[in-house]
Design a protein around this motif. Structure first.
Motif, mmCIF file in Angstrom:
data_model
loop_
_atom_site.group_PDB
_atom_site.id
_atom_site.type_symbol
_atom_site.label_atom_id
_atom_site.label_comp_id
_atom_site.label_asym_id
_atom_site.label_seq_id
_atom_site.Cartn_x
_atom_site.Cartn_y
_atom_site.Cartn_z
ATOM 1 N N VAL A 338 0.813 -1.216 0.000
ATOM 2 C CA VAL A 338 0.000 0.000 0.000
ATOM 3 C C VAL A 338 0.850 1.270 0.000
ATOM 4 C CG1 VAL A 338 -2.004 -1.050 1.095
ATOM 5 C CG2 VAL A 338 -0.156 -0.131 2.530
ATOM 6 N N LEU A 339 2.139 1.128 0.326
ATOM 7 C CA LEU A 339 3.032 2.291 0.284
ATOM 8 C C LEU A 339 3.575 2.448 -1.128
ATOM 9 C CD1 LEU A 339 4.690 4.587 1.571
ATOM 10 C CD2 LEU A 339 6.435 2.869 2.126
ATOM 11 N N THR A 340 3.232 3.546 -1.764
ATOM 12 C CA THR A 340 3.700 3.798 -3.126
ATOM 13 C C THR A 340 4.905 4.729 -3.110
ATOM 14 O OG1 THR A 340 2.298 5.753 -3.431
ATOM 15 C CG2 THR A 340 1.326 3.591 -3.955
ATOM 16 N N ASP A 341 5.668 4.685 -4.188
ATOM 17 C CA ASP A 341 6.807 5.594 -4.321
ATOM 18 C C ASP A 341 6.351 7.050 -4.307
ATOM 19 O OD1 ASP A 341 8.405 3.394 -4.459
ATOM 20 O OD2 ASP A 341 8.904 3.577 -6.586
ATOM 21 N N ASP A 342 5.147 7.296 -4.796
ATOM 22 C CA ASP A 342 4.626 8.663 -4.814
ATOM 23 C C ASP A 342 4.567 9.254 -3.402
ATOM 24 O OD1 ASP A 342 4.385 8.631 -7.542
ATOM 25 O OD2 ASP A 342 2.232 8.175 -7.558
ATOM 26 N N GLU A 343 4.219 8.412 -2.411
ATOM 27 C CA GLU A 343 4.167 8.877 -1.019
ATOM 28 C C GLU A 343 5.550 9.353 -0.565
ATOM 29 O OE1 GLU A 343 1.680 9.170 1.069
ATOM 30 O OE2 GLU A 343 0.044 7.929 0.280
ATOM 31 N N LEU A 344 6.562 8.578 -0.897
ATOM 32 C CA LEU A 344 7.916 8.933 -0.496
ATOM 33 C C LEU A 344 8.417 10.156 -1.253
ATOM 34 C CD1 LEU A 344 9.544 5.382 -0.253
ATOM 35 C CD2 LEU A 344 8.715 6.825 1.597
ATOM 36 N N ILE A 373 10.795 11.850 6.545
ATOM 37 C CA ILE A 373 10.440 10.738 5.639
ATOM 38 C C ILE A 373 10.286 9.446 6.435
ATOM 39 C CG2 ILE A 373 11.074 9.510 3.524
ATOM 40 C CD1 ILE A 373 12.765 11.929 2.756
ATOM 41 N N LEU A 374 11.094 9.289 7.490
ATOM 42 C CA LEU A 374 10.988 8.104 8.338
ATOM 43 C C LEU A 374 9.625 8.025 9.018
ATOM 44 C CD1 LEU A 374 12.438 5.631 9.585
ATOM 45 C CD2 LEU A 374 13.224 7.153 11.416
ATOM 46 N N GLN A 375 9.040 9.169 9.356
ATOM 47 C CA GLN A 375 7.707 9.174 9.959
ATOM 48 C C GLN A 375 6.677 8.538 9.031
ATOM 49 O OE1 GLN A 375 6.782 13.208 11.022
ATOM 50 N NE2 GLN A 375 8.309 13.305 12.663
ATOM 51 N N VAL A 376 6.821 8.815 7.738
ATOM 52 C CA VAL A 376 5.888 8.264 6.748
ATOM 53 C C VAL A 376 6.013 6.742 6.694
ATOM 54 C CG1 VAL A 376 5.270 8.185 4.296
ATOM 55 C CG2 VAL A 376 5.893 10.374 5.373
ATOM 56 N N THR A 377 7.245 6.242 6.539
ATOM 57 C CA THR A 377 7.426 4.786 6.428
ATOM 58 C C THR A 377 7.094 4.077 7.746
ATOM 59 O OG1 THR A 377 9.796 5.066 6.929
ATOM 60 C CG2 THR A 377 9.171 4.945 4.604
ATOM 61 N N SER A 378 7.345 4.732 8.867
ATOM 62 C CA SER A 378 7.052 4.112 10.164
ATOM 63 C C SER A 378 5.551 3.902 10.343
ATOM 64 C CB SER A 378 7.592 4.985 11.298
ATOM 65 O OG SER A 378 9.001 5.052 11.246
ATOM 66 N N ILE A 379 4.755 4.857 9.860
ATOM 67 C CA ILE A 379 3.296 4.711 9.929
ATOM 68 C C ILE A 379 2.855 3.491 9.144
ATOM 69 C CG2 ILE A 379 1.106 5.744 9.192
ATOM 70 C CD1 ILE A 379 2.362 8.486 9.821
#
Length: 385
Positions: A338-344, A373-379
């Protein structure tokens, strides 16, 4: 007497004079050390495969280095003071597995000899004889030291120690000690046939060898926090700024890992993560998702993304470290679908413009940008369970 089977590895070394200067310690260890002077031609065809650096002006690849002040000084001595060369030049250190001395004909027979200090001198001598030397010149003599031992580990240590005065790069030392061999083998599991740069000479290679120092940097960026904590790498495991900004430190930390018997599980993790980190780095280096972001520091050809600065890439790679998981056999990168490259890219774009003032180097060195950016991936990692 040397065995007949060694004949193909023998090298005839004419000399002017030669003395056995072996110390009692050498004799008790089965070593011999010789010193003397020889015609300069005697060293022209010697290998330097045991040396930590080859002749840098003609190192690997098509891109030749500009002669340094050292090379220029050797050339000036050879051309203007040929008769003084043997006392103005530091000479050459040679290692051999065995040696026989025939003082009647003034010649040594060396088994598998190699220069371990003096490749720059040899290179300039070859240049001198090929381009400059003629009948008007007196053939120069050269001082030599020959160390006779069959101890491979000692040969490596001698090569490193005798080159420290020339500021040998840590990469050359790591390569000479074999500390990069396992890393190269693991890289080949994903990139068959890849060759790592293992010396500063290799860094001139334009044939496609992989930037080892960069590989180690991106691997530390992707290494999971639990391994960083266990290793005690003297860095906040959540703060990977050092992976971008401290190349030499990363290499030294890696060398520590190789030799650290207490943390071999961390070393194993590093080896597993390295191919994943390089694949991730290569992907983001030319990621077309940055089209339309307006990030000025990205190199483009038309609308095509040609190269994304490392300062943008490292925080993204570091943020992916939360997805490095052990499956019981090896460490793998397992980002949730569900995590897309666009999010990063959105998170990186925001950090670049609002926190790094549109400067990729500032972003690569900013703990705040990494944390953002780590906050995004951690979620997403928590949602994935």
């Amino acid at each position: 007497m040397m065995s007949a089977s060694a004949a193909t590895n023998l090298f005839a070394f004419p000399y002017h004079n030669c003395r056995n200067i072996s110390s009692p310690e050498d004799q008790s260890a089965g070593r011999k050390v010789y010193s003397g002077t020889a015609p300069a031609r005697s060293v022209l065809e010697l290998d330097d495969n045991e040396n930590v650096r080859e002749y840098l002006v003609e190192a690997k690849g098509k891109q030749k280095k500009t002669p340094t002040l050292v090379h220029q000084a050797i050339r000036k001595t050879l051309e203007a003071n040929t008769e003084l060369f043997s006392i103005l030049n530091g000479g050459i250190v040679i290692v051999a597995r065995d040696a026989e001395v025939d003082d009647k004909v003034k010649q040594m027979t060396l088994l598998k000899p190699s220069i371990i200090n003096g490749s720059q001198t040899q290179g300039e001598l070859r240049r001198f004889f090929a381009k400059t030397f003629n009948a008007d010149y007196i053939e120069p003599s050269i001082r030599f030291e020959i160390i006779v031992t069959d101890d491979d580990d000692l040969i490596a240590d001698i090569s490193i120690a005798r080159n420290f005065q020339n500021d040998v790069r840590a990469l050359s030392i790591a390569g000479r000690r074999g500390q990069l061999d396992e890393l190269e083998a693991h890289m080949r599991t994903k990139f068959p046939g890849v060759e790592l740069q293992k010396s500063e000479s290799d860094q001139n290679d334009t044939g496609g060898s992989l930037d080892t120092e960069k590989l180690i940097q991106v691997t530390f960026a992707l290494l999971p926090a639990e391994m960083m904590k266990k290793f005690g790498a003297q860095a906040d495991p959540e703060n990977k700024v050092f992976s971008y900004s401290q190349k030499t430190r990363c290499l030294k930390l890696f060398q520590r890992l190789v030799d650290d018997q207490e943390n071999q599980d961390v070393y194993k993790c590093f080896l597993d993560v390295a191919p994943l980190a390089w694949e991730l780095y290569a992907k983001w280096k030319v990621h077309q998702g940055f089209v339309g972001t307006g990030i000025r520091s990205i190199e483009r050809e038309g609308r095509q993304i040609k190269e994304v600065p490392d300062g943008l890439i490292f925080p993204i790679i570091a943020a992916n470290s939360v997805f490095i998981k052990y499956n019981g056999l090896r460490w793998q990168l397992q980002p949730p679908k569900v995590l897309t490259d666009d999010e990063l890219i959105r998170a990186a774009d925001q950090a670049y413009k609002e926190m790094a003032d549109h400067n990729p180097q500032t972003m690569g060195k900013s703990k705040a940008c990494y944390s953002h950016i780590l906050q995004v991936t951690s979620i997403f990692a928590r949602l994935a369970g």
